[in-house]
Design a protein around this motif. Structure first.
Motif, short mmCIF file in Angstrom:
data_model
loop_
_atom_site.label_atom_id
_atom_site.label_comp_id
_atom_site.label_asym_id
_atom_site.label_seq_id
_atom_site.Cartn_x
_atom_site.Cartn_y
_atom_site.Cartn_z
N PRO A 184 26.57 30.43 39.13
CA PRO A 184 27.55 29.58 39.81
C PRO A 184 28.18 28.65 38.75
O PRO A 184 27.45 28.04 37.95
N LEU A 185 29.49 28.57 38.73
CA LEU A 185 30.20 27.76 37.73
C LEU A 185 30.95 26.63 38.41
O LEU A 185 31.49 26.79 39.51
N VAL A 200 33.38 28.21 25.54
CA VAL A 200 32.19 28.64 26.26
C VAL A 200 32.59 29.41 27.52
O VAL A 200 32.00 30.45 27.83
N ALA A 201 33.60 28.96 28.21
CA ALA A 201 34.09 29.67 29.40
C ALA A 201 34.54 31.08 29.04
O ALA A 201 34.29 32.04 29.77
N ARG A 202 35.17 31.23 27.88
CA ARG A 202 35.64 32.53 27.42
C ARG A 202 34.44 33.46 27.14
O ARG A 202 34.46 34.64 27.51
N VAL A 203 33.39 32.93 26.50
CA VAL A 203 32.18 33.73 26.24
C VAL A 203 31.58 34.20 27.57
O VAL A 203 31.20 35.37 27.71
N LEU A 204 31.50 33.31 28.54
CA LEU A 204 30.93 33.67 29.84
C LEU A 204 31.78 34.75 30.53
O LEU A 204 31.24 35.67 31.14
N ALA A 205 33.10 34.64 30.41
CA ALA A 205 33.97 35.63 31.02
C ALA A 205 33.87 36.99 30.31
O ALA A 205 33.76 38.03 30.96
N LEU A 206 33.87 36.98 28.98
CA LEU A 206 33.80 38.23 28.21
C LEU A 206 32.50 38.98 28.46
O LEU A 206 32.47 40.20 28.43
#
Length: 115
Positions: A98-99, A84-90
């Motif tokens: 805010p994460l 999920v972090a990767r999807v948010l970054a991409l």
């Protein structure tokens, strides 16, 4: 779609108790969240610790929830899995929300269930 809420001080923590937020559940997620975010909490913290998959429909639903909030209230994302972090970054959504690596330390909880 299972969501668990905890009111902690002025923050509402909403835990997604599903492995996926995808096209199959995006509309239900958004509808449940609409009801939950009506609570008068300044901060809404979405706990994504159990979510292993987030597709474009799921991400769109999360963005839609952010747009539902009145000015001065924000949607924060916490405890993202690596996928999920990767999807948010991409998608550069990591610069919009805010994460938090984990749920921020907040006053004691009062638990509720939805869905």
């Amino acid at each position: 779609m299972k969501l668990r809420t905890e009111l902690r001080g002025t923050a509402l923590v909403i835990r997604v108790e599903e492995r996926r937020i995808d096209a199959a559940v995006a509309i239900r997620f958004k509808d449940l969240m609409r009801d939950l975010v009506e609570a008068r909490a300044d901060r809404i913290i979405l706990d994504l610790g159990q979510v292993e998959f987030l597709d474009s429909s799921g991400l769109g639903a999360v963005v839609a929830v952010r747009k539902m909030l009145s000015p001065g209230r924000q949607l924060e994302l916490a405890a993202m899995t690596p996928t999920v972090a990767r999807v948010l970054a991409l998608t550069r959504m990591d610069s919009v929300f805010p994460l938090h690596a984990q749920i921020p330390d907040l006053p004691g909880p009062t638990a509720h269930h939805a869905g």
